[in-house]
Design an enzyme around this catalytic site. Structure first.
Site, mmCIF file in Angstrom:
data_model
loop_
_atom_site.group_PDB
_atom_site.id
_atom_site.type_symbol
_atom_site.label_atom_id
_atom_site.label_comp_id
_atom_site.label_asym_id
_atom_site.label_seq_id
_atom_site.Cartn_x
_atom_site.Cartn_y
_atom_site.Cartn_z
ATOM 1 N NE ARG A 66 17.136 -14.311 -27.546
ATOM 2 C CZ ARG A 66 16.218 -13.793 -26.758
ATOM 3 N NH1 ARG A 66 16.309 -12.538 -26.359
ATOM 4 N NH2 ARG A 66 15.183 -14.507 -26.371
ATOM 5 C CE LYS A 95 8.439 -8.722 -11.884
ATOM 6 N NZ LYS A 95 8.362 -7.345 -12.387
ATOM 7 N N GLY A 141 15.630 -16.604 -23.179
ATOM 8 C CA GLY A 141 16.935 -15.961 -23.259
ATOM 9 C C GLY A 141 17.807 -16.331 -22.073
ATOM 10 N N GLY A 174 9.278 -15.945 -24.542
ATOM 11 C CA GLY A 174 7.837 -15.806 -24.687
ATOM 12 C C GLY A 174 7.342 -16.393 -25.998
HETATM 13 P P1 ADP Z 1 13.774 -16.526 -19.786
HETATM 14 O O1 ADP Z 1 14.557 -15.276 -20.091
HETATM 15 O O2 ADP Z 1 14.620 -17.758 -19.961
HETATM 16 O O3 ADP Z 1 12.490 -16.602 -20.540
HETATM 17 P P2 ADP Z 1 12.725 -15.322 -17.365
HETATM 18 O O4 ADP Z 1 13.338 -14.015 -17.726
HETATM 19 O O5 ADP Z 1 11.258 -15.440 -17.371
HETATM 20 O O6 ADP Z 1 13.390 -16.521 -18.232
HETATM 21 O O7 ADP Z 1 13.181 -15.745 -15.913
HETATM 22 C C1 ADP Z 1 14.531 -15.750 -15.554
HETATM 23 C C2 ADP Z 1 14.771 -14.907 -14.363
HETATM 24 O O8 ADP Z 1 14.111 -15.442 -13.237
HETATM 25 C C3 ADP Z 1 16.250 -14.862 -14.027
HETATM 26 O O9 ADP Z 1 16.687 -13.521 -14.071
HETATM 27 C C4 ADP Z 1 16.296 -15.414 -12.620
HETATM 28 O O10 ADP Z 1 17.236 -14.752 -11.804
HETATM 29 C C5 ADP Z 1 14.893 -15.185 -12.114
HETATM 30 N N1 ADP Z 1 14.588 -16.048 -10.973
HETATM 31 C C6 ADP Z 1 14.720 -17.383 -10.871
HETATM 32 N N2 ADP Z 1 14.428 -17.817 -9.619
HETATM 33 C C7 ADP Z 1 14.110 -16.737 -8.901
HETATM 34 C C8 ADP Z 1 13.747 -16.517 -7.530
HETATM 35 N N3 ADP Z 1 13.653 -17.537 -6.679
HETATM 36 N N4 ADP Z 1 13.502 -15.243 -7.139
HETATM 37 C C9 ADP Z 1 13.613 -14.235 -8.005
HETATM 38 N N5 ADP Z 1 13.946 -14.357 -9.311
HETATM 39 C C10 ADP Z 1 14.192 -15.595 -9.760
#
Ligand code: ADP
Ligand code: MG
Length: 366
Positions: free
Chosen positions: A33, A182, A324, A347
């Site tokens: 970023r 989530k 991210g 998001g």
């Molecule tokens: P981004 O930042 O790319 O938008 P998110 O923050 O929504 O993605 O999701 C990424 C997070 O989800 C990471 O920190 C990852 O560790 C977590 N994650 C992936 N698989 C699992 C799992 N099975 N249980 C808990 N957390 C998970």
């Protein structure tokens, strides 16, 4: 209006960037970023009087928290620019040509879109450049109210993201890979997205709430109990457009099928059968949109994501990566250059893909 030399000439410029980077041990763990903000900074710098760079980082709760300080970001910027100062608060802005402000979310007014807080920010500068694509889906003070108080134009990164994420122009079939942590974080866009794509492959953390909604036990894996009902509704409505992961790797590196997760299992990645299933679906795609790692890649549960990323690197489908954490992961795999577009937004990119308007972009049109 556009970002031109004239717009910033002899002005103190407030650059709202999205420098919400992952930190590890007090240092920037992935500078995607920051690198993405460099072209806009380089353009403004020789023409302006002073450049104030502001961002949020992480999720502090409206008051200072050392682990979310922007100081590591300031240090990273010093690798590219000289004369970079740091303002711990808005009353003490040092005399450097570039000044990085401390985390905007250390002020409760930021997330509340508080006008008084926006006015404090406005007082620091003459004009604003908004390049914070990753925050443009938020109606927060620094990207929304401030844009009404100062003459504001979009930065180069924001323009580039908007252009590349206009997926309506991309070819069908469109397949989404969703691995968010989530469901609650992204629920409002999941529906919109499901209407835009032909298929959604679901892994990551959110998958367990969907499995629970189907009546399966998920052991001690991540579940949002209060989202189970919503997950049920989504499944009912989009059952033909959703593919859930079918096996998982537990914390103890056991592989378990989705219907045999034991009471104490913590599932941290999707398993090899899911990878094959997902590849099969991806082989038919002309466009792939990926947000969210399929496993906890930060802790080494990255086998499935790496296999999928390598598959996509060799595929002809147009691949768009958003998020991210997802972008950081693709970087770690060394596959960034093999993807068609890696968005710096999570998001925000999903909101766009879901066909929603971005408040911080709309406000620039007024
Ligand atoms: P981004 O930042 O790319 O938008 P998110 O923050 O929504 O993605 O999701 C990424 C997070 O989800 C990471 O920190 C990852 O560790 C977590 N994650 C992936 N698989 C699992 C799992 N099975 N249980 C808990 N957390 C998970
Ligand atoms: Mg994230």
């Amino acid at each position: 209006m556009m970002l031109t030399k004239n717009f910033v000439k002899n002005k103190t410029v407030f650059l709202r960037a999205d420098l919400n980077v992952p930190l590890r041990k007090g240092e920037v763990a992935d500078s995607t970023r920051i690198t993405a903000a460099i072209p806009t900074i380089k353009f403004i710098l020789p023409n302006c009087k002073k450049l104030i760079i502001a961002s949020h980082l992480g999720r502090p709760k409206g008051k200072p928290e050392k682990k979310y300080s922007l100081l590591p970001v300031k240090k990273e910027l010093e690798k590219f620019f000289s004369d970079v100062g740091f303002a711990k608060n808005l009353n003490n802005i040092p005399d450097n040509k570039i000044v990085v402000l401390e985390n905007l979310r250390f002020y409760s007014g930021e997330k509340k879109n508080d006008l008084a807080f926006a006015k404090l920010l406005a007082k620091t500068s003459d004009v604003m450049v908004n390049d914070a694509f990753g925050t443009s889906h938020r109606k927060h003070a620094s990207v929304y109210s401030l844009a009404k108080l100062l003459p504001t134009v979009p930065g180069f990164l924001l323009e580039k993201e908007l252009k590349n994420l206009n997926v309506k122009k991309y070819k069908k079939p469109k397949v989404a890979i969703l691995g968010f942590a989530k469901l609650s974080d992204k629920i409002d866009i999941v529906e919109g997205l499901l209407n835009q794509v032909d298929l959604a492959l679901i892994g990551g953390g959110a998958v367990f709430t969907f499995l629970k909604a189907q009546g399966y036990s998920v052991g001690k894996s991540l579940v949002e109990e209060d989202m189970v009902k919503v997950a049920k509704k989504i499944l009912r409505k989009h059952i033909h457009h959703i593919v859930l992961a079918v096996d998982f790797e537990t914390k103890n590196h056991e592989i378990v099928p989705f219907n045999m997760i034991k009471r104490n299992d913590v599932c941290l990645d999707v398993g090899p059968a899911s990878v094959e299933l997902f590849k099969g679906a991806l082989s038919k795609a002309k466009t792939v949109i990926w947000n969210g790692p399929l496993g906890v890649f930060e802790k080494g549960f990255d086998k499935s994501s790496e296999a999928i990323a390598e598959y996509l690197a060799d595929s002809k489908a147009k691949t768009i990566i958003g998020g991210g954490d997802t972008a950081a992961m693709i970087n770690e795999f060394g596959l960034k250059s093999k993807m068609d577009f890696v968005s710096t937004g999570g998001g925000a990119s999903l909101e766009l893909l879901a066909g929603h308007k971005l408040p911080a972009v709309e406000v620039l049109k007024k």
